[in-house]
Structures are given as structure tokens and as C-alpha cells.
Design a protein around this motif. Structure first.
Motif, PDB file in Angstrom:
ATOM      1  N   ARG A  17       0.785  -1.029  -0.036  1.00 52.98           N
ATOM      2  CA  ARG A  17       0.076  -0.094  -0.033  1.00 52.98           C
ATOM      3  C   ARG A  17       0.929   1.288  -0.015  1.00 52.98           C
ATOM      4  NH1 ARG A  17      -5.258   1.311   4.284  1.00 52.98           N
ATOM      5  NH2 ARG A  17      -6.049   3.060   3.064  1.00 52.98           N
ATOM      6  N   GLN A  18       1.892   1.440   0.856  1.00 51.56           N
ATOM      7  CA  GLN A  18       2.637   2.169   0.844  1.00 51.56           C
ATOM      8  C   GLN A  18       3.496   2.627  -0.525  1.00 51.56           C
ATOM      9  OE1 GLN A  18       5.578   1.672   3.976  1.00 51.56           O
ATOM     10  NE2 GLN A  18       4.189   2.920   5.435  1.00 51.56           N
ATOM     11  N   ASP A  19       3.937   1.432  -1.123  1.00 54.18           N
ATOM     12  CA  ASP A  19       4.665   1.649  -2.570  1.00 54.18           C
ATOM     13  C   ASP A  19       3.585   2.255  -3.624  1.00 54.18           C
ATOM     14  OD1 ASP A  19       6.998   0.393  -1.425  1.00 54.18           O
ATOM     15  OD2 ASP A  19       6.502  -1.628  -1.890  1.00 54.18           O
ATOM     16  N   LEU A  20       2.484   1.674  -3.632  1.00 56.72           N
ATOM     17  CA  LEU A  20       1.420   2.316  -4.516  1.00 56.72           C
ATOM     18  C   LEU A  20       1.003   3.488  -4.118  1.00 56.72           C
ATOM     19  CD1 LEU A  20      -0.864  -1.062  -4.594  1.00 56.72           C
ATOM     20  CD2 LEU A  20       0.713  -0.168  -6.563  1.00 56.72           C
ATOM     21  N   GLN A  21       0.891   4.005  -3.071  1.00 54.52           N
ATOM     22  CA  GLN A  21       0.639   5.478  -2.725  1.00 54.52           C
ATOM     23  C   GLN A  21       1.739   6.113  -3.146  1.00 54.52           C
ATOM     24  OE1 GLN A  21      -0.153   5.000   1.573  1.00 54.52           O
ATOM     25  NE2 GLN A  21      -2.406   4.920   1.286  1.00 54.52           N
ATOM     26  N   ALA A  22       2.864   5.808  -2.984  1.00 53.17           N
ATOM     27  CA  ALA A  22       4.038   6.724  -3.343  1.00 53.17           C
ATOM     28  C   ALA A  22       4.066   6.944  -4.978  1.00 53.17           C
ATOM     29  CB  ALA A  22       5.242   5.916  -2.899  1.00 53.17           C
ATOM     30  N   ALA A  23       3.554   5.741  -5.763  1.00 51.69           N
ATOM     31  CA  ALA A  23       3.620   5.720  -7.077  1.00 51.69           C
ATOM     32  C   ALA A  23       2.340   6.522  -7.637  1.00 51.69           C
ATOM     33  CB  ALA A  23       3.308   4.322  -7.567  1.00 51.69           C
ATOM     34  N   GLU A 107       7.506  -4.438 -11.221  1.00 48.20           N
ATOM     35  CA  GLU A 107       6.790  -5.181 -12.356  1.00 48.20           C
ATOM     36  C   GLU A 107       5.546  -5.115 -11.959  1.00 48.20           C
ATOM     37  OE1 GLU A 107       5.999  -9.583 -14.293  1.00 48.20           O
ATOM     38  OE2 GLU A 107       7.629  -9.386 -12.487  1.00 48.20           O
ATOM     39  N   LEU A 108       4.954  -5.160 -10.818  1.00 51.28           N
ATOM     40  CA  LEU A 108       3.451  -4.930 -10.380  1.00 51.28           C
ATOM     41  C   LEU A 108       2.939  -3.423 -11.056  1.00 51.28           C
ATOM     42  CD1 LEU A 108       0.753  -5.781  -8.902  1.00 51.28           C
ATOM     43  CD2 LEU A 108       1.605  -4.731  -6.781  1.00 51.28           C
ATOM     44  N   GLN A 109       3.646  -2.532 -10.637  1.00 55.53           N
ATOM     45  CA  GLN A 109       3.330  -1.165 -10.980  1.00 55.53           C
ATOM     46  C   GLN A 109       3.426  -1.175 -12.666  1.00 55.53           C
ATOM     47  OE1 GLN A 109       6.242   1.477  -9.110  1.00 55.53           O
ATOM     48  NE2 GLN A 109       5.347   1.102  -7.118  1.00 55.53           N
ATOM     49  N   GLY A 153       1.063  14.931  -5.036  1.00 59.69           N
ATOM     50  CA  GLY A 153       0.392  13.643  -5.195  1.00 59.69           C
ATOM     51  C   GLY A 153      -0.745  13.864  -5.858  1.00 59.69           C
ATOM     52  N   THR A 154      -1.692  14.608  -5.271  1.00 56.62           N
ATOM     53  CA  THR A 154      -3.044  14.846  -5.595  1.00 56.62           C
ATOM     54  C   THR A 154      -3.039  15.812  -7.055  1.00 56.62           C
ATOM     55  OG1 THR A 154      -3.840  15.264  -3.409  1.00 56.62           O
ATOM     56  CG2 THR A 154      -5.189  16.021  -5.138  1.00 56.62           C
ATOM     57  N   GLU A 155      -2.231  16.542  -7.394  1.00 62.72           N
ATOM     58  CA  GLU A 155      -1.935  16.944  -8.808  1.00 62.72           C
ATOM     59  C   GLU A 155      -1.752  15.783  -9.821  1.00 62.72           C
ATOM     60  OE1 GLU A 155      -0.445  21.494  -7.563  1.00 62.72           O
ATOM     61  OE2 GLU A 155       0.854  20.010  -8.287  1.00 62.72           O
TER      62      GLU A 155
END
Length: 220
Positions: A17-23, A107-109, A153-155
Motif C-alpha cells: 500500500r505504501q509503495d502504491l501510494q508513493a507511485a 513489475e506490479l506497477q 500527489g493529488t495533482e
């Protein structure tokens, strides 16, 4: 873009979840098949990452129910069950992609980005509309004059959603639902603030206001 992560391994789910949020994704998480089935049918996700070995209800059962109900959200199965016949069962149940554990988050991303591009009818590796090129790895956008702008992040999430849906009239409610996760304070008026910020960085005519309807990112 808003994702549903269905994973019962708390440690893995937390890191992912942290990795995906950072992405640049808004991520909701649940750890069992019953809640997953409900959330998938009730919330407007752009994609789902689905484990198979879930308590309460298996991932294949959940996926099958979603597809029978007409849910066409892209689903990436993420599981330790990666024998060829299990992959076939996953695809037959309606999965769009399949990634075995252990895996590299990069790879997931990459697979997620490809799923989202295909779902919006765009197969190119880089998202480009109206001369704007969005770099998902650095969360920056390059304008036609060659200038590169860093995005919050939101932009980034908001601009990516606009660029994946050019010429669509998008209400503030819809944008809010796809830019923020379930636990966020979903004040749709905040969208106006971020639209203004994007306009100030990229041009006042980048995003059109449709009174009483929302916004439109016209493809010219």
C-alpha cells in the motif's frame, strides 16, 4: 487513480500500500473475500489487485461474482498460486492479468499502468495528450515547450485521471471518488483548488469548466 488491494498478509499489504501510494495511487485495503466482494461492487475503483487465498471467500469466488454482476474493472491477480492451470482458472474467472509471488513491486506497477492504459483505450507506454507527457515514475509533466513541472500527489492523480479520460465531462464527485481513497475527507470542493493549481502550472485553457456538470479535458 483509485485501487482496491485485497490481501490478507498484513505485512505485505502494508508495504505494498505504501509503495502504491508513493507511485501516485489512492489505495483502499481489505483482508477478506466478503468485504472485497462488497467493496468491489459498491465503490468506483479503477483497478483491483486480488489475492486468491482469502478468508471468508476465495479470490476466484469474489472475481466470479463481480463478473456475473457486470463489473468490468480491471483485475490483477497477485498470488503464490502460480501453477499454469491455476493461471488458466484465474483468466477463465475474468482476471485481466496474473502475477505470482514473490514479485518485484516495479513489475506490479508496470502491469497496473498497462491495465489502466488499456482500459482507457490507450496502449502507448507513455501517457500523452494535447502535447502534455506525463511521467508516472517521477510524477512530472512535460509541456509542449519542453518545460517539466513537478506535481504533488493529488495533482498527479487528478491530471492522470483527466488525461486517461479526454473529452469526458467529469463531475467533481466522480473526480473525488477516483482521486482519494475511502478514508480520505472527500470534500469535492477541494477539487476546484487542484484544478486551479494545474491551470496555473500548465495553462488556463487546459481544463474547461462545464457549469452545472463539472470539468472537461478536451483533446485538441
Amino acid at each position: 487513480m483509485r485501487l482496491l488491494l485485497v490481501e490478507d498478509d498484513a505485512s505485505l499489504a502494508g508495504r505494498l500500500r505504501q509503495d502504491l501510494q508513493a507511485a501516485g495511487y489512492a489505495v483502499d485495503h481489505c483482508d477478506n473475500g466478503i468485504d472485497a466482494e462488497h467493496l468491489g461492487l459498491e465503490e468506483p475503483y479503477d483497478a483491483v489487485i486480488l489475492d486468491l487465498g482469502l478468508p471468508g471467500r476465495s479470490g476466484l469466488e469474489v472475481l466470479g461474482r463481480w463478473r456475473r454482476e457486470g463489473l468490468d474493472t480491471p483485475v490483477l491477480i497477485l498470488t503464490a498460486r502460480d501453477a499454469w492451470h491455476e493461471k488458466v482458472e484465474g483468466f477463465q474467472a475474468g482476471a485481466d492479468d496474473y502475477l505470482g509471488k514473490p514479485f518485484h513491486v516495479e513489475e506490479l506497477q508496470a502491469r497496473l499502468s498497462a491495465l489502466l492504459r488499456r482500459a482507457s483505450g490507450r496502449a502507448a507506454a507513455q501517457l500523452s495528450v494535447n502535447g502534455l507527457s506525463l511521467d508516472e515514475a517521477t510524477q512530472t509533466v512535460t509541456t509542449p515547450d519542453g518545460a517539466t513541472h513537478a506535481l504533488t500527489g493529488t495533482e498527479f492523480r487528478l491530471l492522470r485521471y483527466f488525461m486517461l479520460h479526454p473529452d469526458h465531462i467529469l463531475s467533481k464527485t466522480e473526480l473525488t471518488e477516483h482521486v482519494y481513497d475511502y478514508d480520505s475527507d472527500k470534500d469535492s470542493n477541494v477539487i476546484e483548488v487542484y484544478v486551479r493549481r494545474l491551470r496555473s502550472k500548465l495553462g488556463a485553457d487546459l481544463i474547461e469548466t462545464r457549469r452545472g456538470q463539472g470539468y472537461c479535458f478536451p483533446a485538441r
